[in-house]
Write a protein that holds these residues in place. Structure first.
Motif, PDB file in Angstrom:
ATOM      1  N   LYS A   1       9.981  -0.316  -4.568  1.00  0.00           N
ATOM      2  CA  LYS A   1       9.209   0.927  -4.525  1.00  0.00           C
ATOM      3  C   LYS A   1       9.023   1.426  -3.084  1.00  0.00           C
ATOM      4  O   LYS A   1       9.281   2.586  -2.783  1.00  0.00           O
ATOM      5  CB  LYS A   1       7.835   0.724  -5.188  1.00  0.00           C
ATOM      6  CG  LYS A   1       7.893   0.192  -6.600  1.00  0.00           C
ATOM      7  CD  LYS A   1       6.512   0.033  -7.210  1.00  0.00           C
ATOM      8  CE  LYS A   1       5.618  -0.976  -6.515  1.00  0.00           C
ATOM      9  NZ  LYS A   1       6.105  -2.387  -6.601  1.00  0.00           N
ATOM     10  N   SER A   2       8.535   0.535  -2.221  1.00  0.00           N
ATOM     11  CA  SER A   2       8.296   0.951  -0.830  1.00  0.00           C
ATOM     12  C   SER A   2       9.609   1.302  -0.151  1.00  0.00           C
ATOM     13  O   SER A   2       9.677   2.293   0.590  1.00  0.00           O
ATOM     14  CB  SER A   2       7.616  -0.178  -0.041  1.00  0.00           C
ATOM     15  OG  SER A   2       6.333  -0.411  -0.542  1.00  0.00           O
ATOM     16  N   THR A   3      10.622   0.508  -0.404  1.00  0.00           N
ATOM     17  CA  THR A   3      11.922   0.781   0.218  1.00  0.00           C
ATOM     18  C   THR A   3      12.419   2.160  -0.189  1.00  0.00           C
ATOM     19  O   THR A   3      12.860   2.946   0.657  1.00  0.00           O
ATOM     20  CB  THR A   3      12.943  -0.303  -0.174  1.00  0.00           C
ATOM     21  OG1 THR A   3      12.413  -1.584   0.169  1.00  0.00           O
ATOM     22  CG2 THR A   3      14.269  -0.096   0.533  1.00  0.00           C
TER      23      THR A   3
ATOM     24  N   PHE B   1       2.858   8.678  -0.814  1.00  0.00           N
ATOM     25  CA  PHE B   1       1.759   7.705  -0.698  1.00  0.00           C
ATOM     26  C   PHE B   1       2.276   6.333  -1.143  1.00  0.00           C
ATOM     27  O   PHE B   1       2.772   6.210  -2.263  1.00  0.00           O
ATOM     28  CB  PHE B   1       0.600   8.084  -1.622  1.00  0.00           C
ATOM     29  CG  PHE B   1      -0.132   9.340  -1.235  1.00  0.00           C
ATOM     30  CD1 PHE B   1      -1.246   9.280  -0.400  1.00  0.00           C
ATOM     31  CD2 PHE B   1       0.267  10.574  -1.720  1.00  0.00           C
ATOM     32  CE1 PHE B   1      -1.941  10.434  -0.061  1.00  0.00           C
ATOM     33  CE2 PHE B   1      -0.416  11.739  -1.377  1.00  0.00           C
ATOM     34  CZ  PHE B   1      -1.527  11.668  -0.555  1.00  0.00           C
ATOM     35  N   ASP B   2       2.160   5.336  -0.271  1.00  0.00           N
ATOM     36  CA  ASP B   2       2.577   3.980  -0.647  1.00  0.00           C
ATOM     37  C   ASP B   2       1.334   3.093  -0.772  1.00  0.00           C
ATOM     38  O   ASP B   2       0.805   2.611   0.216  1.00  0.00           O
ATOM     39  CB  ASP B   2       3.541   3.411   0.393  1.00  0.00           C
ATOM     40  CG  ASP B   2       4.154   2.089  -0.073  1.00  0.00           C
ATOM     41  OD1 ASP B   2       3.724   1.549  -1.116  1.00  0.00           O
ATOM     42  OD2 ASP B   2       5.065   1.587   0.627  1.00  0.00           O
ATOM     43  N   GLU B   3       0.873   2.896  -1.976  1.00  0.00           N
ATOM     44  CA  GLU B   3      -0.314   2.091  -2.288  1.00  0.00           C
ATOM     45  C   GLU B   3      -1.480   2.385  -1.335  1.00  0.00           C
ATOM     46  O   GLU B   3      -1.996   1.490  -0.656  1.00  0.00           O
ATOM     47  CB  GLU B   3       0.047   0.599  -2.258  1.00  0.00           C
ATOM     48  CG  GLU B   3       1.148   0.290  -3.261  1.00  0.00           C
ATOM     49  CD  GLU B   3       1.175  -1.169  -3.689  1.00  0.00           C
ATOM     50  OE1 GLU B   3       0.087  -1.776  -3.705  1.00  0.00           O
ATOM     51  OE2 GLU B   3       2.251  -1.665  -4.008  1.00  0.00           O
ATOM     52  N   PRO B   4      -1.905   3.641  -1.320  1.00  0.00           N
ATOM     53  CA  PRO B   4      -2.927   4.038  -0.338  1.00  0.00           C
ATOM     54  C   PRO B   4      -4.282   3.401  -0.576  1.00  0.00           C
ATOM     55  O   PRO B   4      -5.113   3.393   0.326  1.00  0.00           O
ATOM     56  CB  PRO B   4      -3.016   5.557  -0.514  1.00  0.00           C
ATOM     57  CG  PRO B   4      -2.570   5.802  -1.912  1.00  0.00           C
ATOM     58  CD  PRO B   4      -1.508   4.781  -2.176  1.00  0.00           C
TER      59      PRO B   4
HETATM   60 MG   LIG Z   1       5.491  -1.884  -1.588  1.00  0.00          MG
END
Ligand SMILES: [Mg+2]
Ligand SMILES: Nc1ncnc2c1ncn2[C@@H]1O[C@H](COP(=O)(O)OP(=O)(O)OP(=O)(O)O)[C@@H](O)[C@H]1O
Length: 254
Positions: A52-54, A172-175
């Motif tokens: 996901k983050s990638t 937004f990455d797990e804000p």
């Molecule tokens: Mg991640």
């Protein structure tokens, strides 16, 4: 305004086509196809390590890709230099860690990008920054440094700082995942309002109530692939794949 008079019609704002990426032997992104329209809110969920983050980071080229294409308003991502800097400014990114400049006040944090990158005058940048800090509910913190704020307040400042660049979309990455429970909602509320105001958003989150409330579409990733995609009701109430069903069951237990 002139900025929004693009002739792009129905073209997606963000499009990933057949995106592949490896870390050594790990196929971290496996034929990712995703297109996000203007004003659309896409929530990305999936197990830890699913990419996901990638994926999110490839969209503003914090990560390179091996093959495939990433298009912003139909244009390929710039490779480097000024064009890349400009594109990055157009895609706001908010991470789990707030990444505010510790030695600057809240106000200075929010003014910095507009003054340094966009060439806005200090007076105008200050006025806009105060307006944005007001909108995320932290105007009275403007002259403090980040360490004097709660995590939820810092994250709201981080959102204001991104918005100060007048981005076309927000990633937004797990804000909220580094926040104490009582601070999560104050950040989610800011995001809900942004969504309601029509901001294009890609949000990686485990906040399922938030996803149900604001997502136009949920994208479920596992093992570097988009395994399933649907409306929140379709996805949460009738997941099609075993992997999605297992994932939803595993988070229900918490
Ligand atoms: Mg991640
Ligand atoms: N720079 C890197 N070098 C090598 N492997 C990496 C690198 N960054 C991430 N990975 C690996 O790629 C995979 C996907 O990582 P990623 O951070 O995109 O997952 P994620 O879905 O965001 O997970 P989480 O929910 O834990 O944040 C993981 O197996 C991770 O260990």
């Amino acid at each position: 305004m002139a900025q929004s008079t693009s002739s792009t019609g129905n073209q997606p704002l963000i499009e990933l086509r057949h995106v592949d990426k490896h870390y050594g032997d790990l196929h971290v992104l496996n034929d990712i196809n995703l297109s996000v329209d203007r004003g659309e809110v896409v929530v990305v969920i999936g197990p830890s390590g699913s990419g996901k983050s990638t994926m999110c980071r490839t969209i503003n080229r914090l990560e390179t890709i091996d093959s495939g294409e990433i298009l912003i308003e139909g244009e390929p991502l710039p490779q480097e230099g000024k064009d890349l800097a400009r594109m990055r400014a157009e895609l706001g990114m908010v991470f789990q860690q707030f990444n505010l400049f510790a030695h600057m006040t809240v106000l200075q944090n929010v003014m910095l990008g507009p003054v340094d990158v966009l060439g806005v005058s200090k007076d105008e940048a200050r006025e806009r920054a105060m307006d944005l800090l007001g909108r995320v509910g932290v105007a009275e913190q403007a002259d403090k440094v980040p360490a004097q704020l709660s995590g939820g307040q810092q994250q709201r400042v981080a959102i204001a700082r991104s918005l100060a660049m007048q981005p076309k979309a927000m990633l937004f990455d797990e804000p909220t995942s580094a926040l104490d429970p009582e601070m999560i909602n104050e950040v989610l509320e800011v995001m809900v309002r942004l969504a309601q105001q029509g901001m294009t958003m890609i949000v990686i989150t485990h906040e399922m109530n938030f996803a149900r409330r604001v997502a136009d579409r949920v994208v479920f990733m596992a093992d570097g692939q988009i395994v399933e995609t649907g409306t929140p009701d379709e996805f949460f109430d009738h997941p099609q794949t075993k992997r999605a069903q297992d994932f939803l069951n595993s988070i229900k237990d918490h």
